[in-house]
Design a protein around this motif. Sequence first.
Motif, short mmCIF file in Angstrom:
data_model
loop_
_atom_site.label_atom_id
_atom_site.label_comp_id
_atom_site.label_asym_id
_atom_site.label_seq_id
_atom_site.Cartn_x
_atom_site.Cartn_y
_atom_site.Cartn_z
N ILE A 56 -53.91 -23.95 7.64
CA ILE A 56 -53.52 -23.86 6.24
C ILE A 56 -54.35 -24.82 5.38
O ILE A 56 -54.89 -24.44 4.33
CB ILE A 56 -52.01 -24.17 6.09
N VAL A 57 -54.47 -26.06 5.84
CA VAL A 57 -55.21 -27.07 5.08
C VAL A 57 -56.68 -26.70 4.97
O VAL A 57 -57.31 -26.84 3.90
CB VAL A 57 -55.04 -28.46 5.73
N ARG A 58 -57.26 -26.20 6.05
CA ARG A 58 -58.68 -25.82 6.03
C ARG A 58 -58.92 -24.64 5.09
O ARG A 58 -59.92 -24.62 4.37
CB ARG A 58 -59.13 -25.48 7.45
N SER A 59 -58.01 -23.68 5.07
CA SER A 59 -58.15 -22.54 4.16
C SER A 59 -58.08 -23.01 2.71
O SER A 59 -58.86 -22.56 1.86
CB SER A 59 -57.05 -21.51 4.43
N ILE A 60 -57.16 -23.92 2.42
CA ILE A 60 -57.06 -24.47 1.07
C ILE A 60 -58.32 -25.24 0.70
O ILE A 60 -58.82 -25.15 -0.42
CB ILE A 60 -55.81 -25.37 0.95
N ASP A 61 -58.85 -26.00 1.64
CA ASP A 61 -60.05 -26.80 1.39
C ASP A 61 -61.24 -25.91 1.06
O ASP A 61 -62.01 -26.19 0.13
CB ASP A 61 -60.35 -27.67 2.61
N ILE A 62 -61.41 -24.81 1.81
CA ILE A 62 -62.52 -23.89 1.55
C ILE A 62 -62.36 -23.25 0.18
O ILE A 62 -63.32 -23.13 -0.59
CB ILE A 62 -62.59 -22.82 2.65
N GLY A 63 -61.13 -22.86 -0.17
CA GLY A 63 -60.90 -22.27 -1.48
C GLY A 63 -61.11 -23.26 -2.61
O GLY A 63 -61.62 -22.90 -3.68
N PHE A 64 -60.73 -24.51 -2.39
CA PHE A 64 -60.87 -25.54 -3.42
C PHE A 64 -62.34 -25.84 -3.71
O PHE A 64 -62.71 -26.11 -4.86
CB PHE A 64 -60.14 -26.80 -2.99
N ARG A 65 -63.16 -25.80 -2.68
CA ARG A 65 -64.57 -26.14 -2.85
C ARG A 65 -65.41 -24.98 -3.39
O ARG A 65 -66.53 -25.19 -3.83
CB ARG A 65 -65.16 -26.60 -1.51
N SER A 66 -64.87 -23.78 -3.34
CA SER A 66 -65.63 -22.61 -3.80
C SER A 66 -65.61 -22.53 -5.32
O SER A 66 -64.60 -22.81 -5.97
CB SER A 66 -65.04 -21.34 -3.19
N ASN A 67 -66.74 -22.11 -5.88
CA ASN A 67 -66.84 -21.90 -7.33
C ASN A 67 -66.55 -20.47 -7.72
O ASN A 67 -66.57 -20.13 -8.92
CB ASN A 67 -68.24 -22.29 -7.82
N ASN A 68 -66.30 -19.61 -6.74
CA ASN A 68 -66.02 -18.20 -6.99
C ASN A 68 -64.51 -17.99 -6.98
O ASN A 68 -63.85 -18.26 -5.97
CB ASN A 68 -66.70 -17.34 -5.91
N ILE A 69 -63.96 -17.51 -8.10
CA ILE A 69 -62.50 -17.34 -8.21
C ILE A 69 -62.00 -16.34 -7.19
O ILE A 69 -60.92 -16.50 -6.60
CB ILE A 69 -62.11 -16.90 -9.64
N TYR A 70 -62.78 -15.28 -6.95
CA TYR A 70 -62.38 -14.26 -5.98
C TYR A 70 -62.28 -14.86 -4.59
O TYR A 70 -61.31 -14.63 -3.86
CB TYR A 70 -63.38 -13.10 -6.00
N TYR A 71 -63.28 -15.64 -4.20
CA TYR A 71 -63.25 -16.30 -2.90
C TYR A 71 -62.08 -17.28 -2.79
O TYR A 71 -61.39 -17.35 -1.77
CB TYR A 71 -64.56 -17.04 -2.65
N SER A 72 -61.86 -18.03 -3.86
CA SER A 72 -60.75 -19.00 -3.85
C SER A 72 -59.41 -18.29 -3.70
O SER A 72 -58.52 -18.77 -2.99
CB SER A 72 -60.76 -19.83 -5.13
N SER A 73 -59.25 -17.16 -4.38
CA SER A 73 -58.00 -16.42 -4.29
C SER A 73 -57.72 -15.96 -2.87
O SER A 73 -56.58 -16.02 -2.39
CB SER A 73 -58.03 -15.22 -5.24
N ILE A 74 -58.76 -15.49 -2.19
CA ILE A 74 -58.59 -15.05 -0.80
C ILE A 74 -58.17 -16.22 0.09
O ILE A 74 -57.26 -16.09 0.92
CB ILE A 74 -59.89 -14.40 -0.28
N CYS A 75 -58.82 -17.35 -0.08
CA CYS A 75 -58.50 -18.53 0.75
C CYS A 75 -57.09 -19.03 0.48
O CYS A 75 -56.33 -19.31 1.42
CB CYS A 75 -59.52 -19.64 0.48
N TYR A 76 -56.72 -19.14 -0.79
CA TYR A 76 -55.37 -19.59 -1.13
C TYR A 76 -54.32 -18.58 -0.68
O TYR A 76 -53.23 -18.96 -0.23
CB TYR A 76 -55.25 -19.84 -2.63
#
Length: 254
Positions: A173-193
């Motif tokens: 869970i934490v790693r998925s959130i971390d990847i989404g937080f570091r991404s500048n792409n909203i679509y990618y962040s939404s998938i990770c979150y």
Amino acid sequence: MIAQNGALRTFLWPKKFYPLMFPVVMIGLIFIQPDTGGALINTFIILVMFGTTITSKRWLTLYSLLVMIGPLALYRIFKKTNWAFFANSHHYQFQRFVAVYNPFLHPQSSGQQLINSFYAISNGGLWGRGLGNSIQKMGYLAEPNTDFILPIISEELGLVAVIFVLGLLLMLIVRSIDIGFRSNNIYYSSICYGTAAYLFVQTLLNAGGSVGYIPLTGVALPFVSYGGSSIVTLSLCLGMVMSISRIEQHQGLL
């Protein structure tokens, strides 16, 4: 006049809410099956993913508070409700609330599964009875390989194993959130979150139901419970997160 009507419709129902129409219909269809657990999981995922698209800090703060306070208020109401009043109801969903209220008042009916879950956790102690030595899975506890896999782990391998399993899920869970937080792409962040929300709410419903904090929903424990559809969907979600991580690494963002 037409322009005024269009402005009024935009004010009452902003265009940003149009994408929510399909998920709302989907959740409604899941709920009337009835599949309360699936509806709760999908609702939480959609709320989290929708929140990631909010760019205004003020609205994001307000939305986050509503998402956090809402479940807490519902849980408070649930705890204050006298569910013994519904003890004679034949509807299985009411019976699950009755079981959480006090399972020992209904040991031969709605509270039987939860009582046996308590026995399994109590028998295991800190280090467990040993792998394969569970008593409750021998016909006492229903669905020991799916809904109640966590109490069986506790009985055989102890509290230490339960903490280890939940810790591994927390790392995902934490790693998925971390990847989404570091991404500048909203679509990618939404998938990770959304993936992190999926893992979190499914773990919460399974573990919370097993220990009697929330009603039983029949939700599997991620990557632990027996079942094909849960493993496939979770694997697809984590595969997308890993793909996003690889793309971001190539772009030098992670």
